[in-house]
Scaffold this motif. Sequence first.
Motif, PDB file in Angstrom:
ATOM      1  N   ARG A   1       0.975  -1.172  -0.018  1.00  0.00           N
ATOM      2  CA  ARG A   1      -0.021   0.090   0.143  1.00  0.00           C
ATOM      3  C   ARG A   1       0.781   1.144   0.014  1.00  0.00           C
ATOM      4  NH1 ARG A   1      -0.130   1.792   5.559  1.00  0.00           N
ATOM      5  NH2 ARG A   1       0.393   0.417   6.978  1.00  0.00           N
ATOM      6  N   VAL A   2       0.289   2.210  -0.271  1.00  0.00           N
ATOM      7  CA  VAL A   2       1.009   3.600  -0.307  1.00  0.00           C
ATOM      8  C   VAL A   2       1.270   4.037   1.179  1.00  0.00           C
ATOM      9  CG1 VAL A   2      -0.069   4.428  -2.330  1.00  0.00           C
ATOM     10  CG2 VAL A   2      -0.958   5.096  -0.268  1.00  0.00           C
ATOM     11  N   ASN A   3       2.411   4.968   1.246  1.00  0.00           N
ATOM     12  CA  ASN A   3       2.994   5.282   2.684  1.00  0.00           C
ATOM     13  C   ASN A   3       1.866   6.017   3.353  1.00  0.00           C
ATOM     14  OD1 ASN A   3       4.237   7.298   4.337  1.00  0.00           O
ATOM     15  ND2 ASN A   3       6.061   6.004   3.721  1.00  0.00           N
ATOM     16  N   GLU A   4       1.807   5.638   4.915  1.00  0.00           N
ATOM     17  CA  GLU A   4       0.734   6.341   5.799  1.00  0.00           C
ATOM     18  C   GLU A   4       0.492   7.581   5.683  1.00  0.00           C
ATOM     19  OE1 GLU A   4       2.332   6.731  10.016  1.00  0.00           O
ATOM     20  OE2 GLU A   4       3.038   4.945   9.251  1.00  0.00           O
ATOM     21  N   THR A   5       1.801   8.382   4.937  1.00  0.00           N
ATOM     22  CA  THR A   5       1.626   9.813   4.993  1.00  0.00           C
ATOM     23  C   THR A   5       0.873  10.434   3.857  1.00  0.00           C
ATOM     24  OG1 THR A   5       3.805  10.097   3.797  1.00  0.00           O
ATOM     25  CG2 THR A   5       3.999  10.087   6.085  1.00  0.00           C
ATOM     26  N   CYS A   6       0.443   9.584   2.948  1.00  0.00           N
ATOM     27  CA  CYS A   6      -0.129   9.791   1.675  1.00  0.00           C
ATOM     28  C   CYS A   6      -1.705   9.582   1.750  1.00  0.00           C
ATOM     29  CB  CYS A   6       0.443   9.139   0.395  1.00  0.00           C
ATOM     30  SG  CYS A   6       2.314   9.277   0.048  1.00  0.00           S
ATOM     31  N   GLU A   7      -2.118   9.059   3.005  1.00  0.00           N
ATOM     32  CA  GLU A   7      -3.256   8.785   3.189  1.00  0.00           C
ATOM     33  C   GLU A   7      -4.216   7.802   2.039  1.00  0.00           C
ATOM     34  OE1 GLU A   7      -5.012  12.710   3.917  1.00  0.00           O
ATOM     35  OE2 GLU A   7      -4.018  12.879   6.089  1.00  0.00           O
ATOM     36  N   GLY A   8      -3.403   7.075   1.407  1.00  0.00           N
ATOM     37  CA  GLY A   8      -4.173   5.984   0.548  1.00  0.00           C
ATOM     38  C   GLY A   8      -4.313   6.775  -0.729  1.00  0.00           C
ATOM     39  N   LYS A   9      -3.289   7.828  -0.998  1.00  0.00           N
ATOM     40  CA  LYS A   9      -3.403   8.595  -2.294  1.00  0.00           C
ATOM     41  C   LYS A   9      -2.237   8.647  -3.000  1.00  0.00           C
ATOM     42  CE  LYS A   9      -7.266  11.429  -0.618  1.00  0.00           C
ATOM     43  NZ  LYS A   9      -8.369  10.460  -1.411  1.00  0.00           N
ATOM     44  N   GLY A  10      -2.355   8.746  -4.354  1.00  0.00           N
ATOM     45  CA  GLY A  10      -1.082   9.159  -5.232  1.00  0.00           C
ATOM     46  C   GLY A  10      -1.225  10.469  -6.201  1.00  0.00           C
ATOM     47  N   THR A  11      -0.490  10.847  -6.688  1.00  0.00           N
ATOM     48  CA  THR A  11      -0.433  11.797  -7.731  1.00  0.00           C
ATOM     49  C   THR A  11      -0.708  11.376  -9.202  1.00  0.00           C
ATOM     50  OG1 THR A  11       0.993  13.210  -6.336  1.00  0.00           O
ATOM     51  CG2 THR A  11       0.636  13.843  -8.680  1.00  0.00           C
ATOM     52  N   LEU A  12      -2.011  11.679  -9.849  1.00  0.00           N
ATOM     53  CA  LEU A  12      -2.298  11.124 -11.225  1.00  0.00           C
ATOM     54  C   LEU A  12      -2.041  12.034 -12.063  1.00  0.00           C
ATOM     55  CD1 LEU A  12      -3.635   8.968 -12.782  1.00  0.00           C
ATOM     56  CD2 LEU A  12      -5.554  10.154 -12.347  1.00  0.00           C
ATOM     57  N   THR A  13      -1.039  11.853 -13.111  1.00  0.00           N
ATOM     58  CA  THR A  13      -0.860  12.834 -14.083  1.00  0.00           C
ATOM     59  C   THR A  13      -1.467  12.286 -15.385  1.00  0.00           C
ATOM     60  OG1 THR A  13       1.202  13.484 -13.015  1.00  0.00           O
ATOM     61  CG2 THR A  13       0.859  13.891 -15.538  1.00  0.00           C
ATOM     62  N   VAL A  14      -2.167  13.130 -15.925  1.00  0.00           N
ATOM     63  CA  VAL A  14      -3.163  12.752 -17.292  1.00  0.00           C
ATOM     64  C   VAL A  14      -2.302  13.645 -18.440  1.00  0.00           C
ATOM     65  CG1 VAL A  14      -5.088  12.630 -18.734  1.00  0.00           C
ATOM     66  CG2 VAL A  14      -5.128  12.353 -16.029  1.00  0.00           C
ATOM     67  N   GLU A  15      -1.762  13.043 -19.370  1.00  0.00           N
ATOM     68  CA  GLU A  15      -1.027  13.819 -20.170  1.00  0.00           C
ATOM     69  C   GLU A  15      -1.286  13.265 -21.886  1.00  0.00           C
ATOM     70  OE1 GLU A  15       3.485  15.607 -21.874  1.00  0.00           O
ATOM     71  OE2 GLU A  15       3.101  14.441 -19.898  1.00  0.00           O
ATOM     72  N   ASN A  16      -1.877  14.050 -22.906  1.00  0.00           N
ATOM     73  CA  ASN A  16      -2.323  13.296 -24.106  1.00  0.00           C
ATOM     74  C   ASN A  16      -3.249  12.089 -23.943  1.00  0.00           C
ATOM     75  OD1 ASN A  16      -1.137  15.438 -25.308  1.00  0.00           O
ATOM     76  ND2 ASN A  16       0.882  14.085 -25.470  1.00  0.00           N
ATOM     77  N   GLY A  17      -4.173  12.224 -22.734  1.00  0.00           N
ATOM     78  CA  GLY A  17      -5.031  11.074 -22.664  1.00  0.00           C
ATOM     79  C   GLY A  17      -4.479   9.986 -21.829  1.00  0.00           C
ATOM     80  N   LYS A  18      -3.125   9.754 -21.668  1.00  0.00           N
ATOM     81  CA  LYS A  18      -2.489   8.610 -21.013  1.00  0.00           C
ATOM     82  C   LYS A  18      -2.385   9.175 -19.606  1.00  0.00           C
ATOM     83  CE  LYS A  18       0.025   7.105 -24.775  1.00  0.00           C
ATOM     84  NZ  LYS A  18       1.371   6.670 -25.486  1.00  0.00           N
ATOM     85  N   MET A  19      -2.560   8.057 -18.474  1.00  0.00           N
ATOM     86  CA  MET A  19      -2.630   8.377 -17.081  1.00  0.00           C
ATOM     87  C   MET A  19      -1.783   7.549 -16.408  1.00  0.00           C
ATOM     88  SD  MET A  19      -6.866   8.052 -16.452  1.00  0.00           S
ATOM     89  CE  MET A  19      -6.819   6.345 -17.137  1.00  0.00           C
ATOM     90  N   THR A  20      -0.817   8.086 -15.501  1.00  0.00           N
ATOM     91  CA  THR A  20       0.240   7.427 -14.680  1.00  0.00           C
ATOM     92  C   THR A  20       0.127   8.261 -13.427  1.00  0.00           C
ATOM     93  OG1 THR A  20       1.835   7.466 -16.532  1.00  0.00           O
ATOM     94  CG2 THR A  20       2.812   7.323 -14.548  1.00  0.00           C
TER      95      THR A  20
END
Length: 320
Positions: free
Chosen positions: A96-115
Motif C-alpha cells: 500500500r502507499v505510505n501512511e503519510t499519503c493517506e491512501g492517495k497518489g499523484t495522477l498525471t494525465v497527459e495526451n489522454g494517458k494516465m500515470t
Amino acid sequence: MRKKNVAAAVIVLLAVLLGGCGNKGDVQETDPVIDAAALTEEEQGEVAESVSETTSEASKEENLESSESSESEQSVTELADGIYTADFTTDSSMFRVNETCEGKGTLTVENGKMTIHISLGSKKIINLYPGLAEDAEKEGAKLLMPTEDTVTYSDGLTEEVYGFDVPVPYLGEEFDLALIGTKGKWYDHKVSVSNPVLSEENAQTGSADTKGTTALEDGTYSIEITFEGGSGKAEILSPVEMTVTDGQAIATLKWSSPNYDYMIVDGEKYLPVNTEGDSVFEVPVLMFDEPVVVIGDTVAMSKPHEVEYTLTFHSDTIKE
C-alpha cells in the motif's frame, strides 16, 4: 382460482421468453402446469400485460446498466490533461502507499494517458510490473524502476522510501500489478485508481507541467504581456502571438533588438528562430497572470552577457 391460473401462466411464459439467457445445453423439457390456450380471453390479456410489464422492467434495468457503463467509460476518456490527486487501492495491507499519503497518489494525465506516482512504506519493494508475475519474469519484460521519495511523518521524522510511476489503463476498475521484493520473488496483486480530484494548484493557475493553458482550445491567439528588467534599451514587444497545440501554449517573442543569441525559460535554452532582423524566440508559456523569470543573453556589450527579465502573460487580454 382465476388469479392462480393467470399467475401460473405468467411464470410459464416468462420461462419460455427468458430461457434464451441461460446455457442452451442445460435446457430441460418441463410440463407446463397451465395450458395458456385454455385461458379465457380476459385471462390471456392479463397474462400478456404482466409479461409485457416484466420484460419492460428487465429491459430498463439492462439499459440503465449499459448507460452507467457508458458514462463511466466516458468520464475516463474525457479526463482533461492535468495533475490530480487520486485514491490508490490494493488487495493487500502489505502492499500500500505510505501512511503519510493517506491512501492517495499523484495522477498525471497527459495526451489522454494516465500515470499515478505512489510513495511506498519502505524500500523493500524494488520493482513493479504492470501485468502478471509470470510475465514479469520473462526475458525482456519492462519493469518499473523505483524513485527515491522523502516522506515526513506526523512526528516530524523524515524517511527515504521507494516510489513508482504506475501506468493506469482505466479508472475505477482493478488491474494487474505485480511486485518483487528484496527476497527476489514475484507476487501478483490487484490494484485500482479512483476518485481523481484536480489539484488545487493545477485548478487555480496551472502547474509548470501543464503550463496553465489546458483550458484553451488549439489555435492561434494574441496576448498582452508585461515586460520588466534590463537597462530599458531593449524589450519584448507586446502583444505577442501565442499558438496552442494539444493544450500547450507557445509564445513568439519579438525583441526590439537583433542582439539576443539565446533565451533561458524554465531551465531550458532556446535559440532564435530567425537569422536576420530583430531576435525572435518561440518559448513555452509557463503560466498566466503571474510573473515568470526568463534570461536573455545579449551580445550588444563587449562580451555576451545574460540579463534577467520577468514576463507576465495577461489571460484577460487573450484574443483569437
